[in-house]
Design a protein around this motif. Structure first.
Motif, mmCIF file in Angstrom:
data_model
loop_
_atom_site.group_PDB
_atom_site.id
_atom_site.type_symbol
_atom_site.label_atom_id
_atom_site.label_comp_id
_atom_site.label_asym_id
_atom_site.label_seq_id
_atom_site.Cartn_x
_atom_site.Cartn_y
_atom_site.Cartn_z
ATOM 1 N N ASP A 380 0.834 -1.201 0.000
ATOM 2 C CA ASP A 380 0.000 0.000 0.000
ATOM 3 C C ASP A 380 0.870 1.251 0.000
ATOM 4 O O ASP A 380 0.533 2.255 -0.640
ATOM 5 C CB ASP A 380 -0.909 0.009 1.228
ATOM 6 C CG ASP A 380 -1.853 -1.174 1.262
ATOM 7 O OD1 ASP A 380 -2.547 -1.411 0.255
ATOM 8 O OD2 ASP A 380 -1.888 -1.872 2.302
ATOM 9 N N ILE A 381 1.952 1.177 0.742
ATOM 10 C CA ILE A 381 2.909 2.281 0.869
ATOM 11 C C ILE A 381 4.314 1.688 0.842
ATOM 12 O O ILE A 381 4.553 0.619 1.423
ATOM 13 C CB ILE A 381 2.718 3.063 2.192
ATOM 14 C CG1 ILE A 381 1.329 3.703 2.261
ATOM 15 C CG2 ILE A 381 3.824 4.110 2.369
ATOM 16 C CD1 ILE A 381 1.117 4.884 1.338
ATOM 17 N N THR A 382 5.227 2.377 0.197
ATOM 18 C CA THR A 382 6.639 2.000 0.247
ATOM 19 C C THR A 382 7.417 3.171 0.828
ATOM 20 O O THR A 382 7.169 4.334 0.474
ATOM 21 C CB THR A 382 7.177 1.678 -1.155
ATOM 22 O OG1 THR A 382 6.395 0.632 -1.729
ATOM 23 C CG2 THR A 382 8.632 1.247 -1.099
ATOM 24 N N ILE A 383 8.367 2.893 1.736
ATOM 25 C CA ILE A 383 9.196 3.961 2.280
ATOM 26 C C ILE A 383 10.649 3.750 1.863
ATOM 27 O O ILE A 383 11.137 2.619 1.812
ATOM 28 C CB ILE A 383 9.059 4.112 3.812
ATOM 29 C CG1 ILE A 383 9.630 2.899 4.558
ATOM 30 C CG2 ILE A 383 7.617 4.324 4.198
ATOM 31 C CD1 ILE A 383 9.657 3.107 6.074
ATOM 32 N N THR A 384 11.314 4.865 1.548
ATOM 33 C CA THR A 384 12.708 4.860 1.125
ATOM 34 C C THR A 384 13.381 6.121 1.676
ATOM 35 O O THR A 384 12.698 7.049 2.119
ATOM 36 C CB THR A 384 12.852 4.887 -0.411
ATOM 37 O OG1 THR A 384 12.673 6.227 -0.892
ATOM 38 C CG2 THR A 384 11.861 3.968 -1.115
ATOM 39 N N GLN A 443 10.970 9.249 2.343
ATOM 40 C CA GLN A 443 10.023 9.240 1.228
ATOM 41 C C GLN A 443 8.982 8.135 1.415
ATOM 42 O O GLN A 443 9.316 6.997 1.747
ATOM 43 C CB GLN A 443 10.762 9.015 -0.095
ATOM 44 C CG GLN A 443 9.818 8.917 -1.290
ATOM 45 C CD GLN A 443 10.537 8.895 -2.619
ATOM 46 O OE1 GLN A 443 10.303 9.755 -3.460
ATOM 47 N NE2 GLN A 443 11.408 7.910 -2.819
ATOM 48 N N PHE A 444 7.719 8.498 1.174
ATOM 49 C CA PHE A 444 6.600 7.565 1.207
ATOM 50 C C PHE A 444 5.957 7.579 -0.178
ATOM 51 O O PHE A 444 5.629 8.647 -0.705
ATOM 52 C CB PHE A 444 5.576 7.979 2.269
ATOM 53 C CG PHE A 444 6.122 7.938 3.668
ATOM 54 C CD1 PHE A 444 5.793 6.901 4.520
ATOM 55 C CD2 PHE A 444 6.977 8.933 4.128
ATOM 56 C CE1 PHE A 444 6.305 6.851 5.814
ATOM 57 C CE2 PHE A 444 7.501 8.899 5.412
ATOM 58 C CZ PHE A 444 7.166 7.855 6.255
ATOM 59 N N VAL A 445 5.764 6.411 -0.748
ATOM 60 C CA VAL A 445 5.248 6.267 -2.109
ATOM 61 C C VAL A 445 3.979 5.431 -2.061
ATOM 62 O O VAL A 445 3.926 4.402 -1.385
ATOM 63 C CB VAL A 445 6.286 5.580 -3.021
ATOM 64 C CG1 VAL A 445 5.784 5.520 -4.457
ATOM 65 C CG2 VAL A 445 7.638 6.302 -2.952
ATOM 66 N N ALA A 446 2.952 5.876 -2.768
ATOM 67 C CA ALA A 446 1.691 5.135 -2.843
ATOM 68 C C ALA A 446 1.445 4.678 -4.270
ATOM 69 O O ALA A 446 2.193 5.006 -5.195
ATOM 70 C CB ALA A 446 0.536 6.012 -2.367
ATOM 71 N N ARG A 447 0.394 3.896 -4.445
ATOM 72 C CA ARG A 447 -0.003 3.516 -5.803
ATOM 73 C C ARG A 447 -0.513 4.744 -6.555
ATOM 74 O O ARG A 447 -0.902 5.753 -5.959
ATOM 75 C CB ARG A 447 -1.087 2.439 -5.757
ATOM 76 C CG ARG A 447 -0.643 1.125 -5.114
ATOM 77 C CD ARG A 447 -1.721 0.066 -5.246
ATOM 78 N NE ARG A 447 -1.353 -1.160 -4.547
ATOM 79 C CZ ARG A 447 -1.709 -1.459 -3.295
ATOM 80 N NH1 ARG A 447 -2.479 -0.595 -2.618
ATOM 81 N NH2 ARG A 447 -1.338 -2.594 -2.735
ATOM 82 N N MET A 448 -0.533 4.618 -7.859
ATOM 83 C CA MET A 448 -0.972 5.711 -8.715
ATOM 84 C C MET A 448 -2.343 6.229 -8.277
ATOM 85 O O MET A 448 -3.291 5.453 -8.085
ATOM 86 C CB MET A 448 -1.038 5.219 -10.153
ATOM 87 C CG MET A 448 -1.342 6.295 -11.162
ATOM 88 S SD MET A 448 0.093 7.344 -11.410
ATOM 89 C CE MET A 448 -0.414 8.163 -12.934
#
Length: 476
Positions: A380-384, A443-448
């Protein structure tokens, strides 16, 4: 410093707009407080390169309190691409020195209608092609935490102005990390929205879908409100995502339910990540686990070095085409003496690329983006990390280099940025910690298209790991 000045510098944009709506302060008073803040702090930092005080004062009297969540609030536009009728529009390039916008962009028109008051334009590197802000035309913007260090780029002027309280919110844009990198360097919030979430009109596209516009702010709710104000595609836009039925400012009030979170600490290009940044990611992962989310370690699988070369070679043609258009505006061909050496190298590489090769690279960039999105789709979320290293010294990202490949190799610090320009996914930098005594974003990344969940989680982390009291020395 007056009580109003203290209030102005310590209150976020939504809070100031609420005071305007309640009649406790007027837009004109906020403009004057903003001017005093800029005059006090900007000389040492060089965050703002065009002061538009007269326009802001004139517009303050016509603001309708409550017209938007940000009505009556001073803000900045970035001196790159953004067109505000009558304001300078130089892209921080000597080639465009003296140019003035003849019309508003759609984003600018939406900001005017929402009652925001343009106080000035923030510094940016020439044509935005750097992760520092050191244009020859305007000189360097320095980090408010340590003036020997970069403020990040290309929205470095924006991030510095927001971090110090010169302005509560300001425009930023991102073609390979330029919202998120300065947010990390200066300790503010920076969301790159989904592709198609915000129109680029009057232009249809930048960099085959790689460029995005939004803001830097000090709070998640300010970023949510700004997205509510400027979000929305126009009919015929090449990438278009419908705005949600509920304002983002409302959705952040509810923490998200249990999420599956991917945690990435290893750089996909094999270069080291600073140990304090790794420790920060691990700390955030532990907080997310304690909040009830499922946390899973992950390594990104794309060939980062090859992806970066493909993307940058593609943008060279886009830049050369942009200068071909700008030559019709300026009235003469661009010369090497009118741009910085890296810019000239970009133009030359673009001019010497065949149409067939360029079309192939656009396809390759889209395939890379698809691969990145599919690799992370299980989460659901990716953190980097945002940057793999703390902010570099001023001068490190040297645009006087004439060897483009040598210059582009310096961008390995931001290896986690451009994948999401290519995939189109929303990605936000949150100021959750420090590394080597300087701010470090996560950084937190979600789906489009899933800014709602991304912002809701960000708001929950703002409560769990607050940053409001962490201000640079130059802001005191």
């Amino acid at each position: 410093m007056t009580d109003l000045d203290k209030l102005y510098r310590s209150t976020d944009a939504v809070g100031l707009a609420q005071l305007v709506q309640a009649g406790q302060v007027s837009p004109a008073e906020l403009v004057e407080a903003g001017i005093r803040a800029v005059e006090a702090m900007n000389p040492a930092l060089n965050a703002i390169v065009h002061k538009l005080y007269v326009d802001a004062r004139n517009a303050a009297g016509s603001v309708a309190p409550g017209a938007s969540p940000l009505a009556g609030v001073p803000f900045l536009l970035k001196e790159l691409a953004s067109s505000w009728k009558g304001a300078p529009l130089t892209n921080s390039s000597r080639f465009l020195q003296g140019q003035v916008a003849q019309e508003d962009s759609v984003i600018s028109a939406r900001l005017r209608a929402a009652g925001l008051l343009l106080l000035g334009k923030s510094n940016a590197p020439e044509n935005g092609w750097s992760i520092t802000t050191e244009p020859v035309l305007y000189g360097p913007t320095v980090n408010p935490w340590d003036p020997a260090r970069t403020a990040g780029g290309s929205s470095g002027g924006t991030a510095v102005a927001v971090a110090t309280g010169m302005i509560p919110i300001a425009e930023a844009s991102d073609g390979a990390g330029s919202i998120r990198v300065p947010a990390s360097c200066c300790g503010v919030v920076g969301l790159k929205p989904s592709r198609g979430r915000v129109t680029l009109a009057p232009f249809a596209d930048y960099w085959a879908g790689g460029a995005y516009f939004l803001c830097n702010s000090r709070t998640v709710r300010d970023t949510a409100a700004y997205l509510d104000v400027i979000g929305g595609a126009m009919a015929g836009d090449p990438y278009a995502i419908a705005m949600p039925g509920q304002p983002y400012l409302d959705t952040i009030a509810r923490p998200p339910s249990a999420l599956t979170v991917g945690v990435v600490t290893a750089s996909p290009d094999g270069n080291p990540v600073h140990p304090e940044i790794v420790a920060l990611i691990e700390q955030v992962a532990a907080v997310l686990g304690a909040m009830g989310h499922t946390v899973i370690e992950h390594e990104m699988g794309h060939d980062a070095a090859a992806a970066w070369k493909t993307y940058t070679d593609m943008t060279c043609v886009e830049t050369a085409a942009m200068f071909a258009f700008l030559e019709t505006v300026v009235g003469h061909p661009v010369t090497p003496e009118e741009v910085e050496p890296v810019t000239w190298a970009i133009i030359e590489r673009g001019r010497n690329t065949s149409a067939i090769d360029h079309a192939g690279r656009i396809e390759a960039v889209r395939q890379i983006g698809r691969g990145v999105a599919q690799d992370l789709d299980r989460f659901d979320i990716t953190i980097t990390p945002v940057l793999t290293q703390p902010p570099r010294p001023v001068g490190y990202y040297d645009m006087s280099l004439s060897d483009l490949d040598t210059y582009n190799a310096l961008w390995s610090d931001s290896v986690f940025m451009s994948p999401f320009n290519m995939s189109g996914q929303p990605a936000i930098s949150l100021p959750l910690g420090m590394a080597a005594g300087l701010p470090a974003g996560v950084q937190f990344v979600a789906r489009m298209g899933d800014e709602a969940r991304l912002l809701a989680l960000s708001a929950a982390l703002e409560q769990a790991m607050p940053w409001s009291d962490r201000r640079p020395p130059s802001a005191t």
